[in-house]
Design an enzyme around this catalytic site. Structure first.
Site, PDB file in Angstrom:
ATOM      1  N   HIS A  17      47.305  47.831  49.440  1.00 12.52           N
ATOM      2  CA  HIS A  17      47.567  46.347  48.549  1.00 12.52           C
ATOM      3  C   HIS A  17      48.867  45.582  49.221  1.00 12.52           C
ATOM      4  O   HIS A  17      48.757  44.576  49.265  1.00 12.52           O
ATOM      5  CB  HIS A  17      47.969  46.696  47.282  1.00 12.52           C
ATOM      6  N   LYS A  41      36.605  50.152  35.050  1.00  9.48           N
ATOM      7  CA  LYS A  41      37.580  51.172  35.308  1.00  9.48           C
ATOM      8  C   LYS A  41      38.312  51.431  34.026  1.00  9.48           C
ATOM      9  O   LYS A  41      38.772  50.379  33.279  1.00  9.48           O
ATOM     10  CB  LYS A  41      38.469  50.507  36.400  1.00  9.48           C
ATOM     11  N   ARG A  90      38.162  46.854  52.633  1.00  9.78           N
ATOM     12  CA  ARG A  90      38.462  48.149  53.733  1.00  9.78           C
ATOM     13  C   ARG A  90      37.443  48.452  54.529  1.00  9.78           C
ATOM     14  O   ARG A  90      37.644  48.413  55.639  1.00  9.78           O
ATOM     15  CB  ARG A  90      38.822  49.316  52.605  1.00  9.78           C
ATOM     16  N   SER A 128      43.670  53.195  44.920  1.00  9.41           N
ATOM     17  CA  SER A 128      44.401  53.821  43.921  1.00  9.41           C
ATOM     18  C   SER A 128      43.746  55.223  43.254  1.00  9.41           C
ATOM     19  O   SER A 128      44.373  55.967  42.764  1.00  9.41           O
ATOM     20  CB  SER A 128      44.410  52.775  42.776  1.00  9.41           C
TER      21      SER A 128
END
Ligand code: PNS
Length: 163
Positions: A17, A41, A90, A128
Site C-alpha cells: 500500500h 471482509k 498486483r 493485508s
C-alpha cells in the site's frame, strides 16, 4: 489543486500500500487515503485503529491526508471534489474485481476516473491477509509492514516485538 483519493480497507497498511501511496503522492498535489468499509471482509482493526496506523506510516509524506468514510466511494469523491481514484493492481487476479468496482463507481459518479498503478514486483505477493496470517502463526512480519506499526499487529495476537 489536483487531488486523488486512494481508498481501501488497509487492515493493516502494508509496504505494498505504502508503495502505491508514495507514488501517487509524487503524481498529485494531494492524496487522501481513505479507510472504507469492504462489506465482504471482517476487519481485525477498527476503523479508528486503521486510520491511526496509516497516519503513523505516512507521517513522512507531507501531501498525504488520512480519512475515514463509512459510505460509498463515489459519494466521498463528490464530497471531496475529487475526480481521480487511485488503486493498486498486483496481479491479473485483482483485475476483474477492480474493473467491476471502477465501472460501478463511474456509474455512480460519472466525474470520477479510476487510475490503476501496477504494484512494484517486490510487493506482488503481499496483502493485508497474508500479514495477518503470518503474524497470527508466530512469523516475522518485518518484511511486510513498517516498524512503527509492528507492535500494534503483534499485540492483536498476544505477541510482542521482544519475542
Ligand atoms: O482494500 P480493499 O478491501 O480491496 O478496498 C475495497 C474498498 C474498501 C475500496 C471497497 O470495498 C469500497 O469502495 N468500499 C466503499 C463502499 C462502496 O463504495 N462500495 C461500492 C464499490 S463499487
Amino acid at each position: 489543486m489536483k487531488l486523488a483519493i486512494c481508498p481501501g480497507s488497509f487492515d493493516p497498511v502494508t509496504y505494498g500500500h505504502l508503495n502505491i501511496i508514495t507514488r501517487a503522492a509524487s503524481m498529485f498535489d494531494k492524496v487522501v487515503v481513505v479507510v472504507m468499509i469492504n462489506g465482504t471482509k471482517q476487519p481485525l482493526f477498527s476503523c479508528e485503529e486503521r486510520v491511526d496506523l496509516l497516519k503513523r506510516a505516512t507521517a513522512h509524506l507531507p501531501n498525504v491526508e488520512i480519512d475515514f468514510y463509512g459510505g460509498l466511494l463515489a459519494d466521498y469523491a463528490r464530497e471531496r471534489d475529487a475526480t481521480v481514484i487511485i488503486k493498486g493492481l498486483r496481479a491479473l487476479s485483482d483485475f476483474e474485481y477492480e474493473f467491476q468496482m471502477a465501472l460501478t463507481n463511474r456509474k455512480l459518479n460519472p466525474a470520477v476516473e479510476t487510475v490503476f498503478l501496477t504494484t512494484n514486483a517486490e510487493y506482488m505477493y503481499l496483502s493485508s491477509s497474508l500479514v495477518k496470517q503470518v503474524a497470527g502463526l508466530g512469523g516475522d512480519i518485518r518484511e511486510f509492514v513498517p516498524p512503527c506499526i509492528i507492535q500494534d499487529i503483534l499485540q492483536k495476537y498476544g505477541r510482542n516485538e521482544t519475542e
